[in-house]
Design a protein around this motif. Structure first.
Motif, PDB file in Angstrom:
ATOM      1  N   UNK A   1       0.804  -1.211   0.000  1.00 15.13           N
ATOM      2  CA  UNK A   1       0.000   0.000   0.000  1.00 15.13           C
ATOM      3  C   UNK A   1       0.838   1.262   0.000  1.00 15.13           C
ATOM      4  N   UNK A   2       2.015   1.206   0.599  1.00 15.92           N
ATOM      5  CA  UNK A   2       2.770   2.439   0.838  1.00 15.92           C
ATOM      6  C   UNK A   2       4.170   2.450   0.225  1.00 15.92           C
ATOM      7  N   UNK A   3       4.545   1.390  -0.470  1.00 23.16           N
ATOM      8  CA  UNK A   3       5.868   1.364  -1.064  1.00 23.16           C
ATOM      9  C   UNK A   3       6.967   1.439  -0.025  1.00 23.16           C
ATOM     10  N   UNK A   4       6.755   0.812   1.110  1.00 23.79           N
ATOM     11  CA  UNK A   4       7.675   0.911   2.236  1.00 23.79           C
ATOM     12  C   UNK A   4       8.483  -0.364   2.398  1.00 23.79           C
ATOM     13  N   UNK A   5       9.611  -0.223   3.092  1.00 23.89           N
ATOM     14  CA  UNK A   5      10.361  -1.388   3.531  1.00 23.89           C
ATOM     15  C   UNK A   5       9.774  -1.841   4.861  1.00 23.89           C
ATOM     16  N   UNK A   6       9.258  -3.052   4.875  1.00 20.12           N
ATOM     17  CA  UNK A   6       8.595  -3.578   6.068  1.00 20.12           C
ATOM     18  C   UNK A   6       9.203  -4.932   6.415  1.00 20.12           C
ATOM     19  N   UNK A   7       9.763  -5.017   7.604  1.00 17.14           N
ATOM     20  CA  UNK A   7      10.270  -6.282   8.121  1.00 17.14           C
ATOM     21  C   UNK A   7       9.385  -6.723   9.280  1.00 17.14           C
ATOM     22  N   UNK A   8       9.518  -7.965   9.655  1.00 11.07           N
ATOM     23  CA  UNK A   8       8.733  -8.429  10.788  1.00 11.07           C
ATOM     24  C   UNK A   8       9.493  -9.483  11.568  1.00 11.07           C
TER      25      UNK A   8
END
Length: 275
Positions: free
Chosen positions: A70-77
């Protein structure tokens, strides 16, 4: 730990207002759903790189993919229980130098304090006070050394207006509030702010579960219980998690550097107090 990294916005999506968070790194706890996820969404929309934390891998993976898309972000978990030393160590290992820390945890169960033994109190304190304190301990000195940091703790409006049935939550969250009051004044001169968001009734899965439990206890239809609660709020509605997320993102911005040590209630005006 897993990473999702996309670089696009949906066609026609309006650009987010620039809060100066591009390239900042953020740890967001209890982030696979509800208020934590709303905070992660708002921070990702502003260009922050996000580490989502929760206990269960499946919902985390789904949330990371959705937020990145949705946001073009780098997302780790990372799947971790921050109420344990091992969980805190896993989070810090995954993101040792965050610019932003959003502490969040589901509240302990309601009930009568006469039924709670020492173990019940320890569980509440571990989840709703000590997990936040220990994550702060692991990250705040690095923020101070780098000259910028934002810590936001999601607690509860019950800190300002305690409910007898929420004694475990009242006690644990009030303890965190007292700790923050001193810390915020100590670290502000180093560019680090610490604030608490105190939500009232927000339209989350947890709220619905509470309504279902209450309806079962009282022998009433759940929608009747839900509607009565909605009408009781001055706004005539429940809060949208995105509203809390937006305020969280602002508090994490450089523009909010003079807001420090505050307990900000988001409850539609249900708490009637001049303070």
């Amino acid at each position: 730990m897993r990473t999702v990294h996309l670089h696009h916005r949906h066609e026609g999506e309006a650009p987010a207002m620039d809060l100066g968070l591009k390239g900042r790194t953020a740890i967001v706890c209890a982030a696979s759903r509800g208020l934590g996820r709303a905070c992660a969404e708002a921070l990702a929309a502003e260009g922050a790189e996000i580490l989502l934390v929760a206990r269960t891998a499946g919902p985390l993976e789904e949330a990371a993919a959705a937020i990145a898309g949705a946001h073009g972000a780098t997302v780790r978990w990372v799947a971790a229980d921050v109420a344990t030393d091992a969980g805190i160590a896993a989070v810090v290992d995954a993101c040792p130098d965050p610019d932003i820390l959003v502490n969040n945890a589901g509240g302990p169960p309601p009930g009568d304090f006469r039924d709670w033994d020492r173990a019940a109190w320890h569980r509440a304190l571990d989840a709703n006070m000590l997990s936040a304190v220990l994550l702060v301990r692991a990250t705040v000195d690095g923020m101070s050394a780098r000259g910028f940091g934002r810590i936001v703790n999601i607690t509860s409006s019950a800190v300002r207006a305690p409910l007898p049935i929420l004694g475990l939550s009242n006690g644990a969250r009030a303890g965190l509030t007292g700790f923050v009051a001193g810390l915020a004044r100590e670290v502000a001169r180093h560019g680090v702010t610490v604030n608490n968001l105190l939500p009232g009734t927000f339209d989350t899965g947890r709220l619905q579960a509470n309504f279902e439990a209450r309806a079962a206890r009282e022998g009433r239809p759940v929608e009747e219980v839900r509607a009565a609660s909605r009408r009781a709020n001055p706004t005539g509605r429940f809060g949208d998690p995105a509203e809390l997320g937006a305020l969280c993102a602002y508090l994490c911005s450089p523009q909010a550097g003079y807001i420090n040590g505050q307990n900000i209630v988001l409850d539609g005006g249900a708490h009637s107090s001049l303070a």
